[in-house]
Each structure stands twice: as structure tokens, then as C-alpha cells.
Scaffold this active site. Sequence first.
Site, short mmCIF file in Angstrom:
data_model
loop_
_atom_site.label_atom_id
_atom_site.label_comp_id
_atom_site.label_asym_id
_atom_site.label_seq_id
_atom_site.Cartn_x
_atom_site.Cartn_y
_atom_site.Cartn_z
N ASP A 174 0.82 -1.20 0.00
CA ASP A 174 0.00 0.00 0.00
C ASP A 174 0.86 1.25 0.00
O ASP A 174 0.35 2.35 -0.25
CB ASP A 174 -0.94 0.00 1.21
CG ASP A 174 -0.19 -0.09 2.52
OD1 ASP A 174 0.93 -0.64 2.52
OD2 ASP A 174 -0.72 0.37 3.55
N HIS A 175 2.16 1.11 0.26
CA HIS A 175 3.09 2.24 0.17
C HIS A 175 3.91 2.12 -1.11
O HIS A 175 4.31 1.02 -1.49
CB HIS A 175 4.05 2.25 1.37
CG HIS A 175 3.40 2.63 2.66
ND1 HIS A 175 3.91 3.59 3.49
CD2 HIS A 175 2.28 2.17 3.27
CE1 HIS A 175 3.13 3.70 4.56
NE2 HIS A 175 2.14 2.84 4.44
N GLU A 176 4.17 3.27 -1.73
CA GLU A 176 5.08 3.27 -2.87
C GLU A 176 6.52 3.17 -2.35
O GLU A 176 6.85 3.71 -1.29
CB GLU A 176 4.91 4.55 -3.69
CG GLU A 176 3.50 4.75 -4.25
CD GLU A 176 3.10 3.65 -5.20
OE1 GLU A 176 3.99 3.13 -5.92
OE2 GLU A 176 1.91 3.29 -5.23
#
Length: 355
Positions: free
Chosen positions: A217-219
Site C-alpha cells: 500500500d506504500h510506494e
Amino acid sequence: MVPTSGVPGGFLTLEGLVCWEKLGEGTQNYFRRLLWASTQLPTPRGGSQGGHELEGLGGFARSRAVLTWGSWLLCPRSPSRQLHAEYCREKDAYLPHRLVQAWELAQFIRHTSKAADVVLLGGDLNMHPEDVGIRLLRGWTGLRDAFAEAAHFEGCEDGCTLIPNNCFTVKSELLPFPLGIRIDYILYKAVSSFTVKCEELKTTTGPAPGMDIPFSDHEAVMATLHIQRQGRSAGATLGTAEPTLVDVVTEARTEVGVGLRAARQQRYSTGRMAVLALLLLLLQALAVLGALAGLAAGQPFPKLSFSLLAFLAIGVLLLATGLHLFHTMEVKMLQGTEEQMRMALRALQERPSDG
């Protein structure tokens, strides 16, 4: 960029990847291979090839790099930390805990980086760039933000690493931030006779290569750092050149004090609940003893009701006691951090008079 080998003034290019979230073993191995492949070290004349060490712990992708260059320790340890998440920005009950973590991390960096040449810190810090926690961490350690210092940036707008377009993201949580938020960082500083420059910073955008979904969910964040040795030692410096550091520590101490008062109230409430549950058990024990002694002769003893009430009281007693111990430890932790900040503030305020 290939570094010049065997030249004392040569530079070193490091490209590290930061994406510390809950990942599967396959993704963890991918990150490990990518970080290994992107770390280039020269072999100086009369020295030995630098070594690196990577770790994956507990289902999280984490890295610890040990890099040596000749006889100089370039980066003794690059710890990855994930600070407590923020679930509600308006009523952030975990802000004091996050500040405690940021303070402990800042203290760790200060006390363990004195013999280092370069300090690298990367991870999911769960703080916005303007938050007091990240200002405290950067101000107390002198770390520089790779996003702010990068000569070239490529990726999500404003360097955001938690964006609404990610399929794993809860869209409702990002309604106040249409572009997303930047909470993953690569921070660095040179301590001794080295200079560090961030030439390029990138973030991933969209699905992973060969997949329809992103890794997390994080880049991910990737930085290219140029590390070059200069003629003389710059010495270890505390990031207190900014006069606002006193205000930052004061603000952080105030927030920790708010959390300390809330923790004390919770400790009192759970302690009172435990005492009441214990009194209820004692009253039940007296009633049982009275029935056994014949004081209540002629009346049936309600065994079922007493048993249910006793189990309820025991459950409340155990739960309240556990919560009381938890909040007692919380109070001790917050109180210790608040005291450390108070002493740090006194030292900062007395520094100009000493000069």
C-alpha cells in the site's frame, strides 16, 4: 555511476530501496536482490572489498547495511524503523507514543553514529514532513531529507508514498489529501570527512513489474547518493544550528505531557476497576462462608448466580490488572521521555551563555 577505484578522493554511489511493509517472502527476496544489485563499492588500493549484510525479519522487509571502504567505516548500521501509525489526524491518540519513538530513534542515532562517516536512515516513519515528530528527528540528529535535497525527482507528485490510486489504500482515509501523503523517508548525513549529495530520488508508481497490483500500500522510495571524501574532517555535529530546535523540542515535550496525563488517568481508572472487582470477590467469599457456617439456614444457596458473578468478577479483575500494568509501563515510558526532553531543553537554552 561507477566509482573511481583506489583513489582517496573517489566517490561512492549507493542506490537503496525503502519499502518496509508486511510483505511475502517472494517480495522480500526481490527487494533483497535489488538492494544487493544496486550497491556498488570500490576496492581501494591497499584495502578490501566492502561488505554488506541484509536481514529480513518477521515477515517484514528490512535492511541493515554494513559498508566498509578501506580503513573507514562508511555506514556502521542503517536501522529501519516503522513508527506507530496515525489513525485519526484530528484526534491522534498515538501522537505522544510516536514522539517517544522518534525521540528514542534520534537518541540512538546520536549515540551510535559518533564513529561513523555517513549515516543513512530509511523507513516508514508514519509522519508528514511538517509534523513535530519528523522535525524533532531531523533537528536533533541533523539528518537531511533526500526528497528535499534531491537534484532530480521522478515519481508521485510531491513525493507522496501513500496515494489514493493504490488498490491497497483505504480511500476514505485520504479524503483530506487528494494527492496522497509522504510518510516514507530516506534521510542521511555526513559525519566526518565525507560529503553526501542526493543526485536522484524516485518513487514507484502503479503496479509492480509483471503484475497487476503494487507490492504494497506504500510506494517504494529509491535514492541515488553520491558520497565523496573531502580533505579534512567535518566533525560530528548535532543538528542544533537552527534556533527553532528549542521550539520543536518544547512542542514535542508538550505533546508527550498530554499523553502522560492521559496515561495517568487511564492507570487510575483501571486500578479503581481492579479494586472494585476485588471487593466484589471478597463480598462473595464472605457470603459463601456465611452460608457454609449456617448463618443463612433455611434459605437455598444460589450457586449458579454466585458462580456466574464470581467468574465475571475474576474476569474483570484480570483484565483491569493487566490494563493497569500496561498503563503503568506507559506512564513510566512517557515520564522518562518527558524528563529527557526537559534536560535537553535546559542544555539547549544554556548553550549560548557558555559561548
